[in-house]
Design an enzyme around this catalytic site. Structure first.
Site, short mmCIF file in Angstrom:
data_model
loop_
_atom_site.label_atom_id
_atom_site.label_comp_id
_atom_site.label_asym_id
_atom_site.label_seq_id
_atom_site.Cartn_x
_atom_site.Cartn_y
_atom_site.Cartn_z
N ARG A 107 32.53 38.63 30.33
CA ARG A 107 32.91 37.24 30.64
C ARG A 107 32.35 36.90 32.01
NH1 ARG A 107 38.75 37.12 31.98
NH2 ARG A 107 38.05 36.67 34.08
N HIS A 111 38.55 33.38 33.38
CA HIS A 111 39.27 33.44 32.11
C HIS A 111 39.40 32.02 31.55
CE1 HIS A 111 42.35 34.14 29.11
NE2 HIS A 111 43.18 33.35 29.77
N TYR A 119 39.74 39.04 41.71
CA TYR A 119 40.10 40.31 41.06
C TYR A 119 38.91 41.15 40.61
CZ TYR A 119 40.00 37.07 37.01
OH TYR A 119 39.66 36.11 36.08
#
Lengths: 371, 332
Positions: free
Chosen positions: A261, A265, A274
């Site tokens: 990805r 998100h 993160y």
């Protein structure tokens, strides 16, 4: 803890290297014309454009939310183009590329994310169900649907295979594991297509599983395959075979499309908090579009004119997406009562009547003020 | 008319609906070879085969979720959840999917599914197997919840639930399976979903119940008649949608009400009924609305303790008399 990464995985099915070289695989012969490969390239570019536009529209306040598929175009287009008209897709919420392959207009997806509609396309006409937001639950629906297909005897070459899309995070859910088991014991005609994009919002894969995800299938008693999800040709070949196997009554397959990805998100989170940028740089080297473009160019299967035409088409599509999005009509307040029950319902009737009266009281006030 | 048990009424109706409509099929755990823990599916696997009676892995979320998928294909699954306690394992599929697919799919895909499941204590099954948590489902827009109290209603409501295009939870009751009553033999009445019944007319007080407590309410009314107390009994029959009109109309007539429920008091079904009464019949009330419910403890396993925790004909009778005393009518 050790977990396998794509480049060290000998069981990874890859037909097209990141450099655009074709490698034959004995189990997955590629039966595809140059025109079809060009078609896949066009799909990848247009799908990425839709996604880019949608992210921008969300930033401009035109959409409430968007779940970007950036980086996962090949996994979605390759599997989407493996489907036949009779097949049925159960998507999660990121399958914009599969929707494209099922002829769902991009602005129908935008209608959902803008919140002006709960539907927009006929799931039976497109063989593509509506998006499911809860993680992994659609795997059970797909399995039950497939058990129904099997019950109705709708298998065989002109029959129906069912495919369910989910991510690496969903493999931890009970629903997904129950679906695997139900599909296995019933030999249901379903393909579980897991896009392992390495991240469930902020949780990396090593927090989901101690074994490669495709190996889960073996424990339930059906085959699992790991493919290079950034390789549209491998995805197409492997998914075609799994769907055929389902249609022919040989039961389920788990496909783990190993991908990444590239974006957030959803537009609600910031991935720089993160994960490290080096990881993203590494995956940029495996971009699904660049490798197919290199292959087409190296093989003389496409000219510069073709690539330019696709870029022009993407620009036109982008403009259309923006226009269609802004033209989507807002729903009326009383619509909140419209789609709660399929049958007439006294609770709903009472609420609608009360609310209509309440709304009418404002209209009366408005007229008075106007004078 | 023939006199049969609640169990038999459910079983006969399942069979008749399976004969009527090829799309109707049964799914759940232990329903085929074992014929169900409470034998509601007795003989059905033998008669219809595995295509119509599906034993599944022991996984409630799994068989409710797959039933939803089958309903999305256009089939009409009738799911048996062995007891309502086990529905907790399937609550996401029930609340987030069965109840919401129709709306979240833009009104294009309905979920014509029935979940049959018994509640009820009093069987010495312990705290985790004796709950009455129908409230959880009665709370959810998109679901319908029916609670038959006798064999005729069990048949008519199951028939209505199977033929309805929305997801319906049919609340059965462990304490009612062996109860008997008259059920029409030839015609096949289909209950109107959302309609309560005045199961006994009266003038002094309204006594409201559903499922087992509707049956208890009728017994209480019969015995109080001997003391010259005229109790009107309302059997709610449907918890969602709720028939507010019938409740309000009765309380306007009698001026007082007692609610008998098998669930816990705080936030229970009775709280909603009491609110309905004060909204619709405030000016007609001569006494506060009373609720009789289960003690607010996990239901004990020991028989005397279990009996102490459950509402009974005695506790309902006491509440009725105390309410009438509050009205100013002195009764025993």
């Amino acid at each position: 803890m050790h977990y396998t990464t794509a480049h060290e995985d000998t069981e990874l099915i890859q037909l097209l290297t990141p450099d655009g070289e074709l490698r034959e695989h004995p189990d997955y012969p590629l039966d595809i014309s140059a025109a079809e490969v060009r078609g896949l390239y066009r799909d990848l570019v247009l799908v990425r454009r839709i996604d880019t536009e949608a992210v921008a529209l969300q930033r401009q306040g035109e959409l409430g939310l968007w779940a970007s598929l950036l980086g996962q175009e090949a996994a979605q287009v390759g599997s989407g183009r493996a489907l036949r008209a009779n097949d049925m897709v159960f998507p999660s919420y990121r399958e914009h590329g599969v929707a494209w392959c099922r002829d769902v207009d991009p602005w129908e997806l935008l209608g959902l994310f803008r919140g002006v509609t709960n539907g927009g396309w006929d799931p039976n006409e497109h063989g593509f169900q509506l998006y499911t937001i809860v993680i992994g639950t659609q795997n059970l629906h797909a399995t039950g649907y497939a058990m129904g297909v099997q019950r109705d005897g709708a298998l065989g070459d002109d029959g129906t295979a069912v495919i369910s899309y989910f991510g690496d995070g969903a493999t931890s859910q009970g629903d997904t594991n129950e679906a695997f088991n139900f599909a296995a014991v019933n030999n249901a005609p379903v393909v579980f297509f897991c896009q392992n994009n390495q991240w469930a919002i902020s949780e990396p894969l090593e927090r989901q599983a101690r074994v490669p995800l495709y190996q889960r299938a073996l424990g339930y008693g059906f085959p699992g395959v790991r493919i290079d999800g950034n390789d549209v040709l491998a995805t197409l070949a492997v998914t075609r075979r799994a769907l055929r196997s389902a249609r022919e009554g040989q039961g389920p397959t788990l496909i783990e499309a190993f991908t990444y990805r590239m974006g957030a998100h959803t537009t609600n989170d910031d991935p720089t908090r993160y994960r490290v940028s080096a990881e993203i740089d590494e995956w940029k080297q495996r971009d699904p579009i660049l490798r197919l473009r290199a292959y087409l160019a190296n093989q003389g299967m496409a000219t510069d004119t073709f690539f330019a035409e696709v870029d022009t088409e993407a620009d036109q599509l982008g403009e259309r997406v923006r226009d269609e999005c802004r033209a989507l009509a807002d729903p009326e307040p009383l619509d909140i009562f419209r789609e709660v029950y399929a049958e007439p319902n006294s609770h709903i009737d009472r609420q609608r009547a009360d609310f209509a009266e309440y709304l009418a009281s404002f209209e009366d006030a408005g007229v008075t003020e106007g004078r | 008319m023939s006199v049969i048990t609640y169990r038999q009424a459910l079983r006969d109706t399942l069979r008749a609906e399976m004969l009527r409509d090829e799309d109707v099929f049964l799914i759940g755990e232990e329903i085929g070879v074992f014929e169900g823990s409470y034998k509601i599916t007795e003989g059905l696997l033998k008669e219809f085969g595995e295509r119509r009676v599906r034993d599944t892995p022991i996984a409630e979320e799994g068989f409710v979720g797959t039933a939803i998928g089958a309903a999305m294909l256009g089939l009409r699954p009738v799911v048996e959840v062995m007891t309502i306690n086990f529905s907790l394992l399937a609550i996401d599929q029930i609340v987030n999917h069965a109840a919401k697919v129709y709306g979240m799919f833009g009104g294009q895909t309905s979920v014509p599914m029935v979940i049959r499941t018994p509640g009820g204590g009093g069987q010495q099954l312990g705290a985790t197997h004796s709950q009455n948590i129908e409230l959880f489902y009665s709370f959810i827009p998109g679901l319908k919840v029916l609670a038959p109290s006798g064999p005729a209603d069990a048949a008519a409501m199951l028939r209505a639930a199977i033929r309805d295009n929305d997801p319906v939870l049919l609340l059965e009751n462990l304490g009612l399976y062996n109860s008997k009553g008259e059920v029409p033999e030839d015609d096949e009445p289909v209950a109107e979903i959302g309609r309560a019944a005045v199961s006994r007319e009266g003038s002094d007080i309204t006594l409201i119940g559903y499922s087992r407590m509707a049956s208890v309410a009728t017994q209480v009314a019969q015995s109080l008649a001997e003391e010259d107390i005229s109790v009107e009994v309302i059997d709610l029959r449907s918890l969602r949608p709720l028939d507010r009109e019938t409740i309000v109309e009765s309380v306007c007539k009698t001026g007082s009400a007692v609610i008998a429920e098998d669930d816990w008091l705080t936030y229970g079904i009775g709280a909603e009924i009491a609110a309905t009464i004060q909204e619709g019949a405030f000016d007609f009330l001569d006494a506060p609305v009373r609720r009789v419910a289960m003690a607010e403890v996990p239901l004990p396993y020991a028989k005397p303790l279990e009996s102490a925790a459950l509402p009974s004909a005695e506790s309902v009778t006491t509440a009725v008399k105390e309410t009438l005393n509050a009205v100013g009518r002195r009764v025993g």
